[in-house]
Every structure is written in structure tokens, then in C-alpha cells.
Design an enzyme around this catalytic site. Structure first.
Site, PDB file in Angstrom:
ATOM      1  N   MET A  37       0.716  -1.314   0.103  1.00 45.80           N
ATOM      2  CA  MET A  37       0.143  -0.056  -0.017  1.00 45.80           C
ATOM      3  C   MET A  37       1.019   1.026  -0.100  1.00 45.80           C
ATOM      4  SD  MET A  37      -3.485  -1.086   2.115  1.00 45.80           S
ATOM      5  CE  MET A  37      -2.860  -0.629   3.777  1.00 45.80           C
ATOM      6  N   ALA A  39       4.165   3.891   1.051  1.00 42.86           N
ATOM      7  CA  ALA A  39       4.696   4.262   2.173  1.00 42.86           C
ATOM      8  C   ALA A  39       5.734   3.111   2.835  1.00 42.86           C
ATOM      9  CB  ALA A  39       3.737   4.351   3.367  1.00 42.86           C
ATOM     10  N   LEU A  40       6.628   3.151   1.511  1.00 41.31           N
ATOM     11  CA  LEU A  40       7.638   1.887   1.545  1.00 41.31           C
ATOM     12  C   LEU A  40       8.631   1.988   2.585  1.00 41.31           C
ATOM     13  CD1 LEU A  40       7.784   1.060  -2.186  1.00 41.31           C
ATOM     14  CD2 LEU A  40       6.227   0.082  -0.252  1.00 41.31           C
ATOM     15  N   HIS A  41       8.878   1.120   3.319  1.00 39.58           N
ATOM     16  CA  HIS A  41      10.412   1.025   4.337  1.00 39.58           C
ATOM     17  C   HIS A  41      11.131  -0.244   4.099  1.00 39.58           C
ATOM     18  CE1 HIS A  41       7.708  -1.907   6.550  1.00 39.58           C
ATOM     19  NE2 HIS A  41       6.878  -1.052   6.455  1.00 39.58           N
ATOM     20  N   HIS A  44       9.330  -3.416   3.247  1.00 38.24           N
ATOM     21  CA  HIS A  44       8.891  -3.773   1.853  1.00 38.24           C
ATOM     22  C   HIS A  44      10.199  -4.028   0.825  1.00 38.24           C
ATOM     23  CE1 HIS A  44       5.522  -1.072   3.412  1.00 38.24           C
ATOM     24  NE2 HIS A  44       4.940  -1.977   2.890  1.00 38.24           N
ATOM     25  N   SER A 192       6.783  -1.014  10.143  1.00 38.99           N
ATOM     26  CA  SER A 192       5.518  -0.915   9.656  1.00 38.99           C
ATOM     27  C   SER A 192       5.330   0.627   9.290  1.00 38.99           C
ATOM     28  CB  SER A 192       4.514  -1.250  10.714  1.00 38.99           C
ATOM     29  OG  SER A 192       3.314  -0.541  10.678  1.00 38.99           O
TER      30      SER A 192
HETATM   31  O1  PAF Z   1      -0.307  -6.001   3.547  1.00 36.08           O
HETATM   32  C1  PAF Z   1      -0.545  -4.876   2.740  1.00 36.08           C
HETATM   33  O2  PAF Z   1       0.174  -4.119   2.619  1.00 36.08           O
HETATM   34  C2  PAF Z   1      -1.893  -4.981   2.207  1.00 36.08           C
HETATM   35  O3  PAF Z   1      -2.925  -5.747   3.027  1.00 36.08           O
HETATM   36  C3  PAF Z   1      -1.996  -5.743   0.753  1.00 36.08           C
HETATM   37  C4  PAF Z   1      -1.395  -7.166   0.907  1.00 36.08           C
HETATM   38  C5  PAF Z   1      -0.884  -4.792  -0.155  1.00 36.08           C
HETATM   39  C6  PAF Z   1      -3.098  -5.755   0.099  1.00 36.08           C
HETATM   40  O4  PAF Z   1      -3.725  -4.402  -0.057  1.00 36.08           O
END
Ligand code: PAF
Length: 285
Positions: A37, A39-41, A44, A192
Site C-alpha cells: 500500500m 509508504a515503503l520502508h 517492503h 510498519s
Molecule cells: O499488506 C498490505 O500492505 C496489504 O494488505 C496488501 C497485501 C497490499 C493488500 O492491500
């Protein structure tokens, strides 16, 4: 001399995604998908690196999925940081960002939902009604849209990972699901996007969640009664400064059946509020 990394291109439409994936396939390349979704850290980026061990090209989807947020949850406030995300993804080696609009994912008249019973129930499933159906529906769509060989998900969202493994099995979706261990800060706090909501003071308290998981796991492994160990764990979380504990439970690692004895590989899962921020975490026992 510093090297300037090219930003991964952004596909907004499912047709663009499919054209690119088809071109890679025609060239004999393996493709992985990392759904996010944004807002990568570091968590990810670890998923991207893990996916690159199984595939030549990694697509990262960035989509704040409205159907997995409850009416009082943080959909509007959820951080949207596409430019920074692309820069981070360039360093991790992602080949394409898939960032569809809400209308592309849920066109007018959209009427389908995937519900995975069993593993979606209890834990976050009870406290966030409809959440896992929203996740299951959007992940199914991503898998059908991209048709990747591999898709990577973090173990931090352990119940989500179990829901996704179940739906892939049940719907015969030809993809390998990769579960990637949780990335933690030096003090143990699980990475997170929601950690950004923590005040400086709460941030100091937050690692107590992981410490409690470790202590509770150690007590259960040493033979403590499961109920007693979990109750002590809840008290420790509150004593550390958390406002409330949604759950602290021992579940089967595969399938998440509730356990009152450690008679198979298990997981302790926790969700607790620190101020207004809800943190989740889990640990293998
Ligand atoms: O874990 C997440 O960021 C979300 O639940 C996902 C798997 C991208 C689905 O929207």
C-alpha cells in the site's frame, strides 16, 4: 562519482501491466509481484530483494485499498508517498510500479468479494470486520492481473499471509507464495508504515511488544501453562504503557487454530493500542 538510478516506470492501467508482463514472459523471464500500500520502508524493500531471488523482474503494486479499511480506520490519512517509494524501489531493483486508481481496480458496478472462512476469523478478523475480505479480493485481483510466478508477503501480517495462502490453494491460482520474515528496528520493533504515527514518547514504549512476545514464547517453551503465560504477557504490555491489548494468543502456525498447549509448530500473535496507533506483531514458538 555517484550513480543515478533510473526510477522504475509506473503502470496505471491493467492493460499496461499485462503488456509488460507478457513481454518479459516472451523473453523467457520469471516475474514476481510484491503487493503493497506504499509508504515503503525497509520491510517492503526486503520483500523486493527476496522476490528477486526467485524472479528476474519484480513488479511492486502500490494501492491503498479502500475495501480493507473500516469506516473509522485511517484510509484517508494513510501516507501516500509515490515519489519517495519509486526512489526506494530503484535501489532495491524493482522493475515496474503498478499504481492503479481506485476506479481501475473497482469500476462502477463492481460486485464481487472473496471471503476466506476459517483463517480470516478471530484475531484481527473479529476486530476489523470485512478487512480480510477486502485484502483477499484485492490480492486475488492483483494475482489475476499480473499472473506472476511468485508473490511475496511479509510474515509481520501473519494472519493475512495465511489468508492469502488459503485462497491461492482454494482457487488454484498458479503462483508460489513467499512468506518473508519480519524486518525489525535495532530495538526489536517490527517495521510498519503505521510506526510513523507514533509520538517520540510512544516510540520508546513500542519495543515492549516484541520483548513481551519473546518472553511469552520463552515461558511457553519452558513449560509454563499457555493461559498463564498469555495473561502475564498482556499485563506486561499494559504495564509498559500500551493503552489496551486487542489480543495475545497462541495459534497453530499453519491454519491458525487456537492452541491451549504447545503440541505443534505455533505462533504467538498480538495486537495492542499504543495511544491511538494499533500495532501488531507475531513470533514463532
Ligand atoms: O499488506 C498490505 O500492505 C496489504 O494488505 C496488501 C497485501 C497490499 C493488500 O492491500
Amino acid at each position: 562519482m555517484s550513480t543515478i538510478l533510473a526510477l522504475p516506470p509506473v503502470a496505471r492501467r491493467v492493460v499496461e501491466l499485462r503488456e509488460q508482463v507478457k513481454a518479459w514472459r516472451n523473453a523467457g523471464l520469471k516475474v514476481a509481484l510484491v503487493p503493497t500500500m506504499g509508504a515503503l520502508h525497509e520491510g517492503h524493500l526486503t520483500l523486493v530483494r527476496a522476490a528477486l531471488e526467485y524472479a528476474d523482474k519484480v513488479v511492486v503494486s502500490i494501492f491503498v485499498n479502500p475495501t480493507q479499511f473500516g469506516p473509522t480506520e485511517d484510509f484517508d490519512a494513510y501516507p501516500r508517498t509515490l515519489d519517495a517509494d519509486r526512489a526506494n524501489l530503484a535501489t532495491a531493483g524493482a522493475a515496474l510500479v503498478y499504481a492503479p486508481t481506485v476506479a481501475e481496480m473497482y469500476p462502477d458496478g463492481f460486485a464481487t468479494a472473496i471471503t476466506v472462512s476459517g483463517v480470516s476469523e478471530g484475531l484481527c478478523g473479529d476486530l476489523r470486520p470485512g478487512h480480510f475480505s477486502g485484502v483477499a479480493t484485492v490480492v486475488t485481483k492483483f494475482l489475476v492481473q499480473a499472473m506472476p510466478d511468485v508473490a511475496a508477503f511479509g510474515e509481520k501480517d501473519y494472519q493475512q499471509l495465511q489468508v492469502i495462502r488459503r485462497l491461492v490453494r482454494d482457487l488454484d491460482i498458479p503462483v508460489t507464495i513467499l512468506g518473508v520474515p519480519t524486518v525489525r528496528e535495532a530495538d526489536g520493533l517490527a517495521r510498519s508504515s503505521r510506526n510513523a504515527y507514533l509520538s517520540a514518547e510512544s516510540r520508546k514504549v513500542a519495543p515492549a511488544l516484541y520483548r513481551t512476545l519473546q518472553d511469552t514464547a520463552a515461558a511457553i517453551r519452558a513449560g509454563a501453562a499457555v493461559d498463564t503465560a498469555l495473561e502475564a504477557g498482556k499485563r506486561a504490555i499494559l504495564a509498559a504503557g500500551f493503552a489496551s491489548v486487542d489480543y495475545l494468543e497462541l495459534r497453530a502456525a499453519d491454519g491458525l487454530a487456537p492452541l491451549s498447549d504447545l503440541d505443534r509448530p505455533a505462533r504467538i500473535l498480538v495486537a495492542a493500542y499504543l495511544g491511538k496507533t494499533r500495532l501488531i506483531d507475531n513470533i514463532a514458538v
